[in-house]
Scaffold this active site. Sequence first.
Site, PDB file in Angstrom:
ATOM      1  N   ASP A   9       0.609  -0.991   0.138  1.00 57.14           N
ATOM      2  CA  ASP A   9      -0.043  -0.153   0.228  1.00 57.14           C
ATOM      3  C   ASP A   9       0.831   1.346   0.044  1.00 57.14           C
ATOM      4  O   ASP A   9       2.369   1.043   0.616  1.00 57.14           O
ATOM      5  CB  ASP A   9      -0.782   0.199   1.346  1.00 57.14           C
ATOM      6  N   LEU A  10       0.275   2.536  -0.212  1.00 62.55           N
ATOM      7  CA  LEU A  10       1.224   3.847  -0.753  1.00 62.55           C
ATOM      8  C   LEU A  10       1.228   4.489   0.446  1.00 62.55           C
ATOM      9  O   LEU A  10       1.691   4.944   1.334  1.00 62.55           O
ATOM     10  CB  LEU A  10       0.831   4.395  -1.870  1.00 62.55           C
ATOM     11  N   ASP A  11       0.058   5.191   0.584  1.00 61.38           N
ATOM     12  CA  ASP A  11      -0.166   6.064   1.337  1.00 61.38           C
ATOM     13  C   ASP A  11      -0.099   6.014   2.830  1.00 61.38           C
ATOM     14  O   ASP A  11      -1.454   4.727   3.531  1.00 61.38           O
ATOM     15  CB  ASP A  11      -1.625   7.604   1.371  1.00 61.38           C
ATOM     16  N   THR A  43      -2.938   0.036  -4.684  1.00 58.05           N
ATOM     17  CA  THR A  43      -3.265   0.809  -4.018  1.00 58.05           C
ATOM     18  C   THR A  43      -4.665   1.864  -4.531  1.00 58.05           C
ATOM     19  O   THR A  43      -4.900   0.544  -5.360  1.00 58.05           O
ATOM     20  CB  THR A  43      -2.226   2.048  -4.449  1.00 58.05           C
ATOM     21  N   GLY A  44      -5.234   2.496  -3.777  1.00 61.64           N
ATOM     22  CA  GLY A  44      -6.529   3.087  -4.150  1.00 61.64           C
ATOM     23  C   GLY A  44      -6.318   3.929  -5.105  1.00 61.64           C
ATOM     24  O   GLY A  44      -7.315   4.564  -5.148  1.00 61.64           O
ATOM     25  N   LYS A 193      -8.237  -5.131  -2.441  1.00 63.32           N
ATOM     26  CA  LYS A 193      -6.825  -5.350  -3.076  1.00 63.32           C
ATOM     27  C   LYS A 193      -6.383  -6.608  -3.894  1.00 63.32           C
ATOM     28  O   LYS A 193      -6.093  -7.115  -3.818  1.00 63.32           O
ATOM     29  CB  LYS A 193      -6.096  -4.309  -2.037  1.00 63.32           C
ATOM     30  N   ASP A 216      -2.710   0.231   5.915  1.00 60.43           N
ATOM     31  CA  ASP A 216      -2.962   0.465   7.383  1.00 60.43           C
ATOM     32  C   ASP A 216      -4.173   0.870   7.497  1.00 60.43           C
ATOM     33  O   ASP A 216      -4.428   1.983   8.160  1.00 60.43           O
ATOM     34  CB  ASP A 216      -1.571   2.164   7.585  1.00 60.43           C
ATOM     35  N   ASN A 219      -9.222  -0.188   3.528  1.00 63.36           N
ATOM     36  CA  ASN A 219      -8.987  -0.854   2.153  1.00 63.36           C
ATOM     37  C   ASN A 219      -8.093  -1.630   2.145  1.00 63.36           C
ATOM     38  O   ASN A 219      -7.500  -2.394   0.909  1.00 63.36           O
ATOM     39  CB  ASN A 219      -9.203   0.102   1.149  1.00 63.36           C
TER      40      ASN A 219
END
Length: 269
Positions: A9-11, A43-44, A193, A216, A219
Amino acid sequence: MIRKLIALDLDGTTLNADSKLNQPTIQTMQRLQNAGHIVSIITGRSYQGSQAIYDGLRLTSPMINFNGSLGHLPHQAWAPEYQFTLNKAIVLALVKYRERLGINEIIAENKHSTMTAGQDLVAGKFFPEIANSPRLTPTTLTRNPNSLVLLVQLDKRTAIIDWINDRFGDLVDVGVWGGPNAILEITSKGVHKAKGMAYLANHFQIARENIIAFGDEHNDLEMLQYAGLGVAMSNGTAAIKAAADDITPYDNDQNGVARYLNDYFELAE
């Protein structure tokens, strides 16, 4: 060596608090990729909103965008590329009733395009790709989007979710962002995801037990539950931590993912 799929995941996870990459993270992902592991962003975010990060990590793997709705290989054609879309009639219904429902802004996105209706002050912070984007209208929307994001009035959020579910609940899923911003994510029914991550694992013939996933937020839930090792960030939500197999000792601003992977793979500093 047993090859692993490392799903990022990114953010709030791979990126620091300023939504940037720290150098130790870049170095760790490069070392793992060079060792033969598959390091993939899941990622979203849109492709436009994540391409620079992909390039910054110098990845060569496929990427999953829009919470599983798009799987592709950046910068080149990839025969196994897939996408899930939303019927544009759903989008146009939301555009039609936007103001009445209390939706400040609607963002419809595809791999290479973004369209918006309405306006919200925080939208640019989370979706920089909307700058100067075309207006979303019945005339301009000519194809089904991969993803739909709604920036809504907080006191009307529950009513908006109920309105969508009553009319389109058999076709779409509605995700709720955590934190103070009232943001809803709409995806095709059953798409998340984990669906994209499983697709990559199958493509690369990596067993489920050899998937390591980091996240985190809400999602990331299905992804962490599906992975052989689902790791929540120390800065993650309580729900994500409760569902995870493990929790990073360090947060996203302290290179939590990189430090965890260094320990896991026993990489020398």
